[in-house]
Design a protein around this motif. Sequence first.
Motif, PDB file in Angstrom:
ATOM      1  N   SER A   1       0.598  -1.637   0.462  1.00 26.21           N
ATOM      2  CA  SER A   1      -0.002  -0.089   0.084  1.00 26.21           C
ATOM      3  C   SER A   1       0.502   1.143  -0.071  1.00 26.21           C
ATOM      4  O   SER A   1       0.275   2.418  -0.521  1.00 26.21           O
ATOM      5  CB  SER A   1      -0.811   0.358   1.108  1.00 26.21           C
ATOM      6  OG  SER A   1      -1.637  -1.231   1.333  1.00 26.21           O
TER       7      SER A   1
ATOM      8  N   GLN B   1       2.231   1.802  -3.279  1.00 29.78           N
ATOM      9  CA  GLN B   1       1.311   2.352  -3.776  1.00 29.78           C
ATOM     10  C   GLN B   1       1.284   3.874  -4.272  1.00 29.78           C
ATOM     11  O   GLN B   1       1.055   4.127  -5.370  1.00 29.78           O
ATOM     12  CB  GLN B   1       0.001   1.097  -4.023  1.00 29.78           C
ATOM     13  CG  GLN B   1      -0.111   0.245  -4.584  1.00 29.78           C
ATOM     14  CD  GLN B   1      -1.323  -0.068  -4.562  1.00 29.78           C
ATOM     15  OE1 GLN B   1      -1.749  -0.770  -3.531  1.00 29.78           O
ATOM     16  NE2 GLN B   1      -2.284  -0.657  -5.952  1.00 29.78           N
TER      17      GLN B   1
ATOM     18  N   THR C   1      -6.135   3.910  -3.170  1.00 28.03           N
ATOM     19  CA  THR C   1      -6.179   2.239  -2.894  1.00 28.03           C
ATOM     20  C   THR C   1      -5.281   2.519  -1.974  1.00 28.03           C
ATOM     21  O   THR C   1      -5.327   1.701  -1.203  1.00 28.03           O
ATOM     22  CB  THR C   1      -5.977   1.776  -4.371  1.00 28.03           C
ATOM     23  OG1 THR C   1      -6.752   1.869  -5.525  1.00 28.03           O
ATOM     24  CG2 THR C   1      -5.786   0.544  -3.914  1.00 28.03           C
ATOM     25  N   GLY C   2      -3.742   2.766  -2.395  1.00 28.92           N
ATOM     26  CA  GLY C   2      -3.007   2.713  -1.064  1.00 28.92           C
ATOM     27  C   GLY C   2      -3.426   3.303   0.477  1.00 28.92           C
ATOM     28  O   GLY C   2      -3.045   2.833   1.012  1.00 28.92           O
TER      29      GLY C   2
ATOM     30  N   GLY D   1      -5.398   1.207   1.444  1.00 31.17           N
ATOM     31  CA  GLY D   1      -4.445  -0.208   2.597  1.00 31.17           C
ATOM     32  C   GLY D   1      -3.581   0.207   3.848  1.00 31.17           C
ATOM     33  O   GLY D   1      -3.873  -0.388   4.416  1.00 31.17           O
TER      34      GLY D   1
ATOM     35  N   LEU E   1     -10.415  -3.682  -0.263  1.00 32.94           N
ATOM     36  CA  LEU E   1      -9.339  -3.601  -1.042  1.00 32.94           C
ATOM     37  C   LEU E   1      -8.744  -4.008  -2.002  1.00 32.94           C
ATOM     38  O   LEU E   1      -8.384  -3.568  -2.700  1.00 32.94           O
ATOM     39  CB  LEU E   1      -8.457  -3.784  -0.143  1.00 32.94           C
ATOM     40  CG  LEU E   1      -6.565  -3.354  -0.551  1.00 32.94           C
ATOM     41  CD1 LEU E   1      -6.326  -2.020  -0.450  1.00 32.94           C
ATOM     42  CD2 LEU E   1      -5.912  -4.097   0.746  1.00 32.94           C
TER      43      LEU E   1
ATOM     44  N   SER F   1      -8.095  -2.386  -5.610  1.00 29.22           N
ATOM     45  CA  SER F   1      -6.566  -3.220  -6.354  1.00 29.22           C
ATOM     46  C   SER F   1      -7.064  -3.529  -8.082  1.00 29.22           C
ATOM     47  O   SER F   1      -6.264  -3.934  -8.818  1.00 29.22           O
ATOM     48  CB  SER F   1      -6.206  -4.206  -5.005  1.00 29.22           C
ATOM     49  OG  SER F   1      -5.567  -3.287  -4.397  1.00 29.22           O
TER      50      SER F   1
ATOM     51  N   SER G   1      -1.788  -7.663  -3.896  1.00 28.92           N
ATOM     52  CA  SER G   1      -2.442  -6.849  -2.953  1.00 28.92           C
ATOM     53  C   SER G   1      -3.686  -7.977  -3.564  1.00 28.92           C
ATOM     54  O   SER G   1      -4.022  -7.602  -2.392  1.00 28.92           O
ATOM     55  CB  SER G   1      -2.495  -5.344  -2.849  1.00 28.92           C
ATOM     56  OG  SER G   1      -0.954  -4.837  -2.949  1.00 28.92           O
TER      57      SER G   1
END
Length: 204
Positions: free
Chosen positions: A14, A17, A55-56, A59, A84, A88, A166
């Motif tokens: 994460s 990302q 998204t990161g 996470g 998540l 991803s 991920s």
Amino acid sequence: MPLTFKIKLLRALSVIQCWLSLWLIVLGIVEIVRVKWRFSGLGMPIWTGVLVALTGSFGVLITFKFLQKSQGVVTIPQYLAMTLMGFSLVCGILSSMIMFNYGLELAVAGQRSFLYYTSGNRDFDDNSFTAAKVPLAVDARYNEEHALVGSIFAFTLLEMIAALWSAALCFVNDQKPMDKNDDYEVDPLMEGVGQSQQASGASC
């Protein structure tokens, strides 16, 4: 309680990302300003970078703040792990689309020549066309554009790997299976009632 390998790896991916999203956004902005290729005006790296950043960040948030202890193991709630995984997968799909489109652009741009078709008569008959390979003269601006698009392609490849990794980790179940032979706790009150019933039955 120590963290599992799944949570540590998800946390690291994460963070990676989030770092990749910054590069995608910055390179996407530079691409719109400097590059005049076919897919340059769509801003695909920018929108993908924004989604990758979300998204990161999600996470990182769930691997730091929303952990729970289940059966003696620290885990991520299943609904958060599935969320998540969905984000991803979307990032992986968008990254693969960018790689496909930009890969074709890089393949064409990497050629230092192009085919020039000429016709031998004025009727332009299909059988009269001949192809001649003509060298393509490039300047420093062209090389700069080529390098920039190649950098976007490389960062997109790294993002696709991180996103799919991920998503695969979200399928891993790091909870310990329950042992059927485990001793169950007995309520002291119920145990006392059972002993009194046994005593009354023996006296009869």
